[in-house]
Design an enzyme around this catalytic site. Structure first.
Site, PDB file in Angstrom:
ATOM      1  N   LYS A  38       0.848  -1.198   0.000  1.00 48.03           N
ATOM      2  CA  LYS A  38       0.000   0.000   0.000  1.00 48.03           C
ATOM      3  C   LYS A  38       0.887   1.253   0.000  1.00 48.03           C
ATOM      4  O   LYS A  38       2.108   1.145   0.241  1.00 48.03           O
ATOM      5  CB  LYS A  38      -0.889  -0.008   1.255  1.00 48.03           C
ATOM      6  N   TYR A 269      12.518  32.534   4.335  1.00 50.03           N
ATOM      7  CA  TYR A 269      11.280  33.187   4.780  1.00 50.03           C
ATOM      8  C   TYR A 269      11.267  33.420   6.293  1.00 50.03           C
ATOM      9  O   TYR A 269      11.595  32.525   7.068  1.00 50.03           O
ATOM     10  CB  TYR A 269      10.070  32.310   4.435  1.00 50.03           C
TER      11      TYR A 269
HETATM   12  C1  LIG Z   1       0.019  -1.534   6.982  1.00 45.86           C
HETATM   13  C2  LIG Z   1      -0.506  -2.806   7.512  1.00 45.86           C
HETATM   14  C3  LIG Z   1       0.351  -3.852   7.881  1.00 45.86           C
HETATM   15  C4  LIG Z   1       1.851  -3.733   7.884  1.00 45.86           C
HETATM   16  O1  LIG Z   1       2.291  -3.054   9.030  1.00 45.86           O
HETATM   17  P1  LIG Z   1       3.861  -2.800   9.286  1.00 45.86           P
HETATM   18  O2  LIG Z   1       3.936  -2.250  10.640  1.00 45.86           O
HETATM   19  O3  LIG Z   1       4.287  -1.815   8.247  1.00 45.86           O
HETATM   20  O4  LIG Z   1       4.526  -4.109   9.118  1.00 45.86           O
HETATM   21  C5  LIG Z   1      -0.231  -5.063   8.257  1.00 45.86           C
HETATM   22  N1  LIG Z   1      -1.572  -5.202   8.294  1.00 45.86           N
HETATM   23  C6  LIG Z   1      -2.427  -4.216   7.964  1.00 45.86           C
HETATM   24  C7  LIG Z   1      -3.885  -4.447   8.024  1.00 45.86           C
HETATM   25  C8  LIG Z   1      -1.922  -2.982   7.579  1.00 45.86           C
HETATM   26  O5  LIG Z   1      -2.763  -1.991   7.268  1.00 45.86           O
END
Ligand SMILES: *Cc1c(COP(=O)(O)O)cnc(C)c1O
Length: 377
Positions: A38, A269
Site C-alpha cells: 500500500k 522566509y
Molecule cells: C500496513 C498494515 C500492515 C503492515 O504493518 P507494518 O507495521 O508496516 O509491518 C499489516 N496489516 C495491515 C492491516 C496494515 O494496514
C-alpha cells in the site's frame, strides 16, 4: 517523465529481496509472507516492489483500495491481492474482473459479493477482519460467531481467512500483544468450528514477526520491515541480535548554488535564522514539496563530502539552505545525501523521523512518493 530532476530516489531491489528472505526465515518457512505494498509500497513504488518480492517467491500482496489492486493486477502480478479497506458497493464486480480478495467487516459487502458471484455463476473467497483491540476496522470478537454463520449462508461466498491487527507489537513488553493474541486465537477457533474447511489465520505485522514470532499463524503481513526499517525505529536496530534489515531507499540531490554571506544576515522566509559570523550556505533544490517536511527547518541535516550540514532557516516549497561553512570546497553540482550513506556517515529514515516527531513510515512515503525513483538490481 522527460527531463531529469535533481532529486533522485534510489531503491535497491537487492535490499528488498534480502529483507523478504530474512523475514520469511524469521516467520518460518511454513508461513505465507504477504507483502504490504500500500501507499505505493511505502514510497518504493508498488509495481516495482511487488515484482521484486514476487521474484523472491512472494504470492500474497496487500493494498488499501480497489484501484491499487487493479493497477497491481494489470501490471502482471500473479497471486493473491488483498484489499484491506473495503469497497464502494458499486465496485463489487471489480473483485471478479481482477481476481482480488476482499477483506470484509460488514454483511452489506458480503451480500453484494454474493449477488455478484451468483450472477456470474462463480464463487469468491473473502477474509474477515476482526478488531481484537486495535479499535479500528473490523467486527468485534463478540460478533464473530453470528457474522461467520451468516456468511456461510450466503451463496457464492467462501470464507477463506480471518485477520486482525496489532496496535502495540512494536513494543517489547509482551503483555498487551499477548492479551490481544489470546482474544484472536479464541475468535479464530470459533470461526474454524463454524466454517470447518481450511481457514487462513493472520494477524502479525512487522512487529509481530520480529518481536512476537509465536503470533505468525498461517500468514504474516509485513510492511515497514520489507523496506528495511524496524517498527520501533532506532530501538529496534539496537536490540537486533541477528542479521539486520537493510534500508532499501536513498535520496540524493545536488547543490544548486553556494554563497558566502556576512554576519547578521537573515536566511529564508521569516529570517528565522540569522548568521552569527560569515557563513557559507549551499542552496539545495529540495523543499516540502519533495517530502522534506517543513518541521525540519533549522534542525535537519544532510551529507555533503561525507560531512553533516545543518538546514538553516525555513524549508521552502522547492528549496532549502544548508550550512557548509565547516566543509571545504563545496561547489554547485556536488552530491548531497538527504537519506542514505555518503562515505562513512549515514542519515537514516529513523533519524529524520525523530526530528519530525514522526516514524520512518511517513518519511519513506514523503520522499519516495514525491520524487523520481530509480531502481538498482
Ligand atoms: C500496513 C498494515 C500492515 C503492515 O504493518 P507494518 O507495521 O508496516 O509491518 C499489516 N496489516 C495491515 C492491516 C496494515 O494496514
Amino acid at each position: 517523465m522527460i527531463g531529469q530532476s535533481f532529486n533522485q530516489i534510489r531503491v535497491s531491489r537487492q535490499a528488498l529481496r534480502y529483507n523478504y528472505r530474512l523475514l520469511q526465515k524469521r516467520a518460518g518457512y511454513q508461513v505465507r509472507l504477504l507483502a504490504m505494498v500500500k501507499a505505493d509500497a511505502y514510497g518504493h513504488g508498488m509495481i516495482e516492489a511487488a515484482s521484486t518480492f514476487s521474484d523472491a517467491g512472494c504470492t500474497d500482496f496487500g493494498v488499501a483500495e480497489v484501484c491499487e489492486g487493479i493497477k497491481l493486477r494489470k501490471s502482471g502480478i500473479k497471486g493473491n491481492i488483498f484489499i484491506f479497506l473495503g469497497f464502494d458497493l458499486s465496485d463489487v464486480s471489480l473483485f471478479f474482473d481482477y481476481d482480488l480478495v476482499p477483506v470484509i467487516y460488514d454483511l452489506e459487502s458480503a451480500k453484494a459479493l454474493s449477488r455478484q458471484a451468483l450472477s456470474l455463476g462463480t464463487e469468491i473467497a473473502v477474509h474477515v477482519k476482526v478488531d481484537c483491540g486495535m479499535t479500528r476496522l473490523g467486527i468485534l470478537p463478540d460478533e464473530v460467531q453470528d457474522f461467520i454463520t451468516k456468511l456461510m449462508q450466503l451463496p457464492g461466498i467462501k470464507c477463506d481467512g480471518i485477520a486482525s491487527h496489532f496496535p502495540r507489537s512494536d513494543e517489547h513488553d509482551l503483555s498487551q500483544t499477548s492479551e490481544q493474541f489470546i482474544r484472536f486465537e479464541k475468535v479464530s477457533a470459533t470461526a474454524k468450528r463454524i466454517q470447518k474447511s481450511k481457514l487462513t489465520v493472520h494477524t502479525a505485522n512487522s512487529g509481530g514477526i520480529l518481536y512476537f514470532p509465536q503470533t505468525c499463524c498461517d500468514m504474516v503481513r509485513a510492511g515497514i520491515s520489507l523496506y528495511g526499517y524496524y517498527p520501533d525505529g532506532m530501538a529496534g536496530i539496537e536490540s537486533e541480535k541477528e542479521e539486520k534489515l537493510q534500508p532499501a531507499m536513498s535520496f540524493t540531490t545536488r547543490v544548486l548554488q553556494v554563497k558566502t554571506v556576512a554576519a547578521g544576515v537573515g536566511v529564508s522566509y521569516g529570517h528565522t535564522f540569522k548568521t552569527e559570523h560569515e557563513t557559507i550556505l549551499a542552496v539545495l533544490p529540495v523543499g516540502y514539496e519533495d517530502g522534506l517536511s517543513r518541521s525540519l527547518s533549522n534542525k535537519g541535516e544532510v551529507l555533503i563530502h561525507g560531512q553533516r550540514a545543518i538546514i538553516r532557516g525555513r524549508i521552502c516549497m522547492n528549496l532549502c539552505m544548508v550550512d557548509v561553512t565547516a566543509i571545504d570546497g563545496v561547489l554547485a553540482g556536488d552530491e548531497v545525501v538527504i537519506l542514505g550513506t555518503q562515505t562513512e556517515d549515514t542519515i537514516s529514515g529513523d533519524e529524520i523521523a525523530e526530528q519530525m516527531n514522526s516514524i520512518s513510515y511517513e518519511v519513506l512515503c514523503l520522499f519516495g512518493n514525491n520524487n523520481q525513483r530509480r531502481y538498482t538490481e
